[in-house]
Motif scaffolding. Structure first.
Motif, PDB file in Angstrom:
ATOM      1  N   ILE A   1       0.898  -0.660   0.281  1.00 52.49           N
ATOM      2  CA  ILE A   1      -0.264  -0.032   0.061  1.00 52.49           C
ATOM      3  C   ILE A   1       1.030   1.474   0.240  1.00 52.49           C
ATOM      4  CG2 ILE A   1      -0.003   0.159   2.622  1.00 52.49           C
ATOM      5  CD1 ILE A   1      -3.242   1.170   1.847  1.00 52.49           C
TER       6      ILE A   1
ATOM      7  N   ILE B   1      -1.346  -4.237   4.282  1.00 53.41           N
ATOM      8  CA  ILE B   1      -0.512  -3.182   4.709  1.00 53.41           C
ATOM      9  C   ILE B   1       1.269  -3.898   5.413  1.00 53.41           C
ATOM     10  CG2 ILE B   1      -0.204  -1.941   6.279  1.00 53.41           C
ATOM     11  CD1 ILE B   1      -3.418  -2.069   5.944  1.00 53.41           C
TER      12      ILE B   1
ATOM     13  N   LEU C   1      -9.080   3.978  -2.609  1.00 56.38           N
ATOM     14  CA  LEU C   1      -8.884   2.460  -2.350  1.00 56.38           C
ATOM     15  C   LEU C   1      -9.883   1.855  -2.014  1.00 56.38           C
ATOM     16  CD1 LEU C   1      -6.497   3.676   1.058  1.00 56.38           C
ATOM     17  CD2 LEU C   1      -5.838   1.677  -0.680  1.00 56.38           C
TER      18      LEU C   1
ATOM     19  N   ILE D   1     -11.380  -1.670  -2.893  1.00 54.65           N
ATOM     20  CA  ILE D   1     -10.328  -2.962  -1.955  1.00 54.65           C
ATOM     21  C   ILE D   1     -11.590  -3.463  -1.086  1.00 54.65           C
ATOM     22  CG2 ILE D   1      -9.046  -3.497  -0.538  1.00 54.65           C
ATOM     23  CD1 ILE D   1      -7.630  -2.305  -3.089  1.00 54.65           C
TER      24      ILE D   1
ATOM     25  N   THR E   1      -5.674  -5.681  -0.272  1.00 55.30           N
ATOM     26  CA  THR E   1      -4.643  -4.954  -0.444  1.00 55.30           C
ATOM     27  C   THR E   1      -3.099  -5.537   0.429  1.00 55.30           C
ATOM     28  OG1 THR E   1      -4.760  -2.806  -2.012  1.00 55.30           O
ATOM     29  CG2 THR E   1      -3.602  -2.230  -0.050  1.00 55.30           C
TER      30      THR E   1
ATOM     31  N   PHE F   1      -7.923  -5.654   3.356  1.00 58.88           N
ATOM     32  CA  PHE F   1      -7.122  -5.141   3.667  1.00 58.88           C
ATOM     33  C   PHE F   1      -6.321  -6.139   4.760  1.00 58.88           C
ATOM     34  CE2 PHE F   1      -9.071  -1.134   1.749  1.00 58.88           C
ATOM     35  CZ  PHE F   1      -8.695  -0.315   1.648  1.00 58.88           C
TER      36      PHE F   1
ATOM     37  N   TYR G   1     -13.363   0.988   7.506  1.00 57.05           N
ATOM     38  CA  TYR G   1     -12.820   0.183   6.172  1.00 57.05           C
ATOM     39  C   TYR G   1     -12.392  -1.102   7.253  1.00 57.05           C
ATOM     40  CZ  TYR G   1     -11.867   2.386   2.209  1.00 57.05           C
ATOM     41  OH  TYR G   1     -11.097   3.035   1.224  1.00 57.05           O
TER      42      TYR G   1
ATOM     43  N   THR H   1     -10.838  -5.606   7.415  1.00 60.47           N
ATOM     44  CA  THR H   1      -9.423  -5.195   7.760  1.00 60.47           C
ATOM     45  C   THR H   1      -9.134  -6.143   8.553  1.00 60.47           C
ATOM     46  OG1 THR H   1      -9.182  -3.495   6.834  1.00 60.47           O
ATOM     47  CG2 THR H   1      -7.680  -3.637   8.856  1.00 60.47           C
TER      48      THR H   1
END
Length: 392
Positions: free
Chosen positions: A127, A149, A167, A170, A147, A173, A191, A195
Motif C-alpha cells: 500500500i 500493509i 482504496l 478494495i 491490499t 486489507f 474499513y 481489515t
C-alpha cells in the motif's frame, strides 16, 4: 483461481521474501499466479517459484522510466549511488515541479493501458506504493481486490488518506501486524470490517535446512571470546544503520570484544563504509553485502540486532527467532508482537543510547542469552495462518 500480485520490484528484502513464501503456499492450492512488477529488478526475481509467471506491468517504457519507484528520495539516492548524475538532476527537477503529494502519481496514467486479463483475485502487495494503489483501481479487472500493509503510516509520514478514492475498490486489507491494522483502522474506521491481520508466512523448515548448508567465511578464524553480532536489511535510512555504527563505536571504546556483520545492499553502502572509517571501527563493522542465503549467518552469529526506525513486522526478527538467537531490536511496529521485552528478547528505544545499554547488558550476561534461547525454543511459530483459506 487466477491470481495477480502487483509489486514494485524484487529486491532482497523482508517484504519480497514474504511474497516468495506466500506464492509458494498458494501455488500448492492449484492457483494460476502471476507477479507483475513495475520494474523487473532485484536478486529475488530468481527466487520466484517456477510455477509462478513473472512480468513487468505493461506500459510504454518512457512512462516506466519516469516512475520514481519507492519515491523521489530513493530514486535520487539510487541514481547518485550509480553515478548517474543527469538522472539525479532529472529526479530533483521532477520533485520540485511535482503536481502531486506523491511523486509516483506525477505521470501520465492515461498512457498506461488497462490490463487485458481478468483475474479472480488481484493484490497490491504494498500500500506504500501510490502507483500500485492507483493502478489496481484504474487498470485491473478482478472479482476481488486485496491490499497488503507492510509498514506504518505515522513514522513513515505516508498520508494514505490522499489515496482514499482509489482504496474504496478494495475488498480486503491485510496488515502484517496488529499494530499496523489498528493504525490503519484509526485512519479509516469505515474499513474496519474488511481489515484483518495477516502474519507473513515463514518457511520454517526451509530456513532451518538452508542454515546448515555452509559456514560463513567471514566468521572463520574468529576467536571464541568474540561476540558475533548480525544485522540483516537493506542499506537504507529506514534500517537505522547510523544507530548501529554509533552503538558499535561505543562498545568498542568500552573494550567489548565484538564483530558486527551487516547483510544487505542499498544506496547507503558507500556512505556507511566511509562513516565506519571515520569512526575508526571499519575492522569491527563489516558490510558483507546481500546474500541469497543469509541463514548460515543467522545460525552462527551470537546475537541478532535490528536498529530499524520503522518496520511493519520485521521478518528478520522472526528468522532469528526460528534459529534460536538472542535478539536486541528497536521498538518498531510489530516488535512487541514478536518479543516479550526482558523475557524472550530485548526491545530498545529507537536511539543509540538505549540500543547500546540493552546490547551491552546482553553481551555481558550469558545467562540472559541462554534464557532467551530457551524461551524461543518453546515458542510456536505458525507457517499456515487461517487467512490463507481465501486462496483455496
Amino acid at each position: 483461481m487466477k491470481i495477480a500480485i502487483f509489486v514494485q520490484w524484487m529486491l532482497c528484502g523482508g517484504v519480497e521474501n514474504a511474497l516468495i513464501a506466500l506464492t509458494k503456499k498458494i501455488a500448492e492450492f492449484g492457483n494460476d499466479i502471476t507477479i507483475y512488477m513495475i520494474l523487473e529488478k532485484g536478486d529475488f526475481v530468481k527466487k520466484i517459484p517456477e510455477q509462478v509467471c513473472k512480468k513487468q506491468i505493461p506500459m510504454p517504457e518512457k512512462i516506466r522510466r519516469s516512475i520514481p519507484v519507492g519515491g523521489s528520495k530513493i530514486a535520487i539516492r539510487e541514481s547518485f549511488y550509480k553515478h548517474q548524475y543527469q538522472k539525479v538532476i532529472y529526479w530533483i527537477i521532477r520533485h520540485i515541479v511535482n503536481k502531486s503529494k506523491f511523486a509516483e502519481l506525477n505521470i501520465n496514467f492515461d498512457k498506461i493501458p488497462k490490463l487485458q486479463q481478468h483475474y479472480d483475485i488481484a493484490i497490491n502487495y504494498h500500500i506504500h506504493s501510490p502507483f500500485l494503489v492507483r493502478y489496481l483501481f484504474e487498470k485491473v479487472s478482478a472479482n476481488k481486490k486485496f491490499t497488503w500493509i507492510h509498514n506504518d503510516f505515522e513514522t513513515t509520514q505516508y498520508d494514505v488518506r490522499i489515496l482514499k478514492k482509489y482504496l474504496d475498490c478494495i475488498d480486503q486489507f491485510y496488515g502484517v501486524s496488529k499494530k499496523l491494522v489498528d493504525e490503519f483502522i484509526k485512519i479509516f474506521p469505515e474499513y474496519e470490517n474488511k481489515t484483518k491481520v495477516a502474519l507473513s508466512i515463514v518457511p520454517i523448515e526451509e530456513i532451518k535446512e538452508k542454515a546448515e548448508l555452509e559456514y560463513p567465511k567471514e566468521f572463520l578464524g574468529l576467536s571464541q571470546n568474540i561476540t558475533k553480532i548480525l544485522t540483516v536489511g537493506r542499506l537504507e535510512e529506514q534500517k537505522g544503520y547510523d544507530i548501529a555504527l554509533n552503538v558499535c563505536k561505543k562498545l568498542i571504546e568500552e573494550n567489548l570484544k565484538i564483530e558486527w556483520f551487516v547483510l544487505g545492499e542499498g544506496t547507503l553502502k558507500k556512505k556507511l563504509k566511509s562513516e565506519s572509517k571515520k569512526l575508526g571501527i571499519e575492522k569491527y563493522f563489516h558490510i558483507v553485502g546481500a546474500k541469497m542465503n543469509p541463514y548460515p549467518y543467522f545460525k552462527n552469529c551470537d546475537i541478532y540486532v535490528q536498529t530499524s526506525r520503522h518496520e511493519g513486522w520485521g521478518i528478520a526478527i522472526t528468522e532469528a527467532k526460528i534459529l534460536g538467537k538472542p535478539i536486541v531490536t528497536t521498538d518498531f511496529a510489530g516488535a512487541r508482537e514478536q518479543l516479550m521485552d526482558g523475557v524472550s528478547g530485548d526491545i530498545a528505544q529507537i536511539n543509540k543510547e538505549s540500543v547500546t545499554k540493552k546490547l551491552r547488558r546482553l553481551i555481558e550476561d550469558k545467562k540472559r542469552q541462554e534464557q532467551y534461547i530457551e524461551k524461543l525454543k518453546r515458542e510456536n511459530i505458525s507457517n499456515y495462518p487461517e487467512w490463507l483459506e481465501v486462496f483455496k
